[in-house]
Design a protein around this motif. Structure first.
Motif, PDB file in Angstrom:
ATOM      1  N   ASP A  36      14.550 -22.519 -70.381  1.00  0.00           N
ATOM      2  CA  ASP A  36      14.930 -23.103 -71.839  1.00  0.00           C
ATOM      3  C   ASP A  36      15.273 -24.449 -71.875  1.00  0.00           C
ATOM      4  N   GLN A  37      15.114 -25.315 -71.000  1.00  0.00           N
ATOM      5  CA  GLN A  37      15.419 -26.798 -70.991  1.00  0.00           C
ATOM      6  C   GLN A  37      14.342 -27.632 -70.534  1.00  0.00           C
ATOM      7  N   GLY A  38      14.322 -28.617 -70.992  1.00  0.00           N
ATOM      8  CA  GLY A  38      13.205 -29.724 -70.485  1.00  0.00           C
ATOM      9  C   GLY A  38      13.412 -31.129 -70.937  1.00  0.00           C
ATOM     10  N   GLU A  39      12.742 -32.163 -70.547  1.00  0.00           N
ATOM     11  CA  GLU A  39      12.779 -33.121 -70.563  1.00  0.00           C
ATOM     12  C   GLU A  39      11.872 -33.990 -71.768  1.00  0.00           C
ATOM     13  N   ARG A  55      12.794 -40.825 -91.646  1.00  0.00           N
ATOM     14  CA  ARG A  55      14.108 -40.531 -90.825  1.00  0.00           C
ATOM     15  C   ARG A  55      13.920 -40.473 -89.373  1.00  0.00           C
ATOM     16  N   LYS A  56      14.496 -41.261 -88.649  1.00  0.00           N
ATOM     17  CA  LYS A  56      14.173 -41.494 -87.305  1.00  0.00           C
ATOM     18  C   LYS A  56      14.850 -40.335 -86.482  1.00  0.00           C
ATOM     19  N   LEU A  57      14.085 -39.806 -85.476  1.00  0.00           N
ATOM     20  CA  LEU A  57      14.685 -38.907 -84.668  1.00  0.00           C
ATOM     21  C   LEU A  57      15.768 -39.056 -83.815  1.00  0.00           C
ATOM     22  N   ASP A  58      16.601 -37.951 -83.462  1.00  0.00           N
ATOM     23  CA  ASP A  58      17.956 -38.073 -82.897  1.00  0.00           C
ATOM     24  C   ASP A  58      17.848 -38.112 -81.342  1.00  0.00           C
ATOM     25  N   VAL A  59      16.629 -37.660 -80.995  1.00  0.00           N
ATOM     26  CA  VAL A  59      16.125 -37.453 -79.299  1.00  0.00           C
ATOM     27  C   VAL A  59      15.473 -38.613 -79.111  1.00  0.00           C
ATOM     28  N   LYS A  60      15.418 -38.995 -77.801  1.00  0.00           N
ATOM     29  CA  LYS A  60      14.496 -40.036 -77.179  1.00  0.00           C
ATOM     30  C   LYS A  60      13.995 -39.916 -76.009  1.00  0.00           C
ATOM     31  N   VAL A  61      13.054 -40.569 -75.622  1.00  0.00           N
ATOM     32  CA  VAL A  61      12.289 -40.082 -74.294  1.00  0.00           C
ATOM     33  C   VAL A  61      13.524 -40.292 -73.163  1.00  0.00           C
ATOM     34  N   GLY A  62      13.180 -39.283 -72.488  1.00  0.00           N
ATOM     35  CA  GLY A  62      14.228 -39.077 -71.169  1.00  0.00           C
ATOM     36  C   GLY A  62      15.274 -38.077 -71.382  1.00  0.00           C
ATOM     37  N   VAL A  65      16.977 -31.789 -72.808  1.00  0.00           N
ATOM     38  CA  VAL A  65      17.222 -30.989 -74.278  1.00  0.00           C
ATOM     39  C   VAL A  65      17.223 -29.354 -73.977  1.00  0.00           C
ATOM     40  N   LEU A  66      17.793 -28.710 -74.788  1.00  0.00           N
ATOM     41  CA  LEU A  66      17.918 -27.273 -74.582  1.00  0.00           C
ATOM     42  C   LEU A  66      16.878 -26.835 -75.940  1.00  0.00           C
ATOM     43  N   PHE A  67      16.275 -25.663 -75.633  1.00  0.00           N
ATOM     44  CA  PHE A  67      15.593 -25.321 -76.900  1.00  0.00           C
ATOM     45  C   PHE A  67      15.310 -23.708 -76.699  1.00  0.00           C
ATOM     46  N   GLY A  68      14.928 -23.200 -77.926  1.00  0.00           N
ATOM     47  CA  GLY A  68      14.856 -21.707 -77.977  1.00  0.00           C
ATOM     48  C   GLY A  68      13.611 -21.124 -77.194  1.00  0.00           C
ATOM     49  N   GLU A  88      13.655 -30.038 -85.356  1.00  0.00           N
ATOM     50  CA  GLU A  88      14.362 -28.732 -85.728  1.00  0.00           C
ATOM     51  C   GLU A  88      14.607 -27.598 -84.649  1.00  0.00           C
ATOM     52  N   ASP A  89      13.567 -27.438 -83.845  1.00  0.00           N
ATOM     53  CA  ASP A  89      13.483 -26.614 -82.875  1.00  0.00           C
ATOM     54  C   ASP A  89      14.387 -26.928 -81.698  1.00  0.00           C
ATOM     55  N   ILE A  90      14.834 -28.102 -81.375  1.00  0.00           N
ATOM     56  CA  ILE A  90      15.641 -28.381 -80.249  1.00  0.00           C
ATOM     57  C   ILE A  90      17.088 -27.938 -80.595  1.00  0.00           C
ATOM     58  N   LEU A  91      17.730 -27.304 -79.721  1.00  0.00           N
ATOM     59  CA  LEU A  91      19.047 -26.929 -80.116  1.00  0.00           C
ATOM     60  C   LEU A  91      20.166 -27.954 -79.809  1.00  0.00           C
ATOM     61  N   GLY A  92      19.932 -28.716 -78.574  1.00  0.00           N
ATOM     62  CA  GLY A  92      20.986 -29.754 -78.154  1.00  0.00           C
ATOM     63  C   GLY A  92      20.347 -30.547 -77.280  1.00  0.00           C
TER      64      GLY A  92
END
Length: 96
Positions: A36-39, A55-62, A65-68, A88-92
């Motif tokens: 449930d983790q990925g790059e 609205r720009k995304l909060d995540v960036k390449v590299g 992340v943790l997802f459902g 919105e599917d990315i938890l953190g």
């Protein structure tokens, strides 16, 4: 990789989970769960709001992340299995 996600979508490659427990027991592929983790490999331009602004995304390449468990869609690109998620599917984001 030759894929560019649109809007608020993110391309993520799963990070393989450990196949051995702390006590040394090897877990076979059939018994293990999907990680449930990925790059993050690629990100879209951002989410278009009702006002027309982007609205720009909060995540960036590299980012790692943790997802459902059942989030996103799995696709094959250039022989590599990746996931397409909405932001919105990315938890953190996992900090180093």
């Amino acid at each position: 990789m030759k894929i560019r996600p649109l809007h608020d979508r993110v391309i993520v490659k799963r990070i393989e989970a450990e196949r051995t427990t702390a006590s040394g027991i090897v877990i076979p592929d059939s018994a293990g769960e999907k990680p449930d983790q990925g790059e993050v490999l690629a990100v879209g331009n951002g989410k278009q709001l009702d006002s027309g602004e982007v609205r720009k995304l909060d995540v960036k390449v590299g980012d790692r992340v943790l997802f459902g468990k059942y989030a996103g869609q799995t696709v094959k690109v250039d022989g590599q299995e990746v996931m397409v998620l909405r932001e919105e599917d990315i938890l953190g984001v996992i900090e180093a």
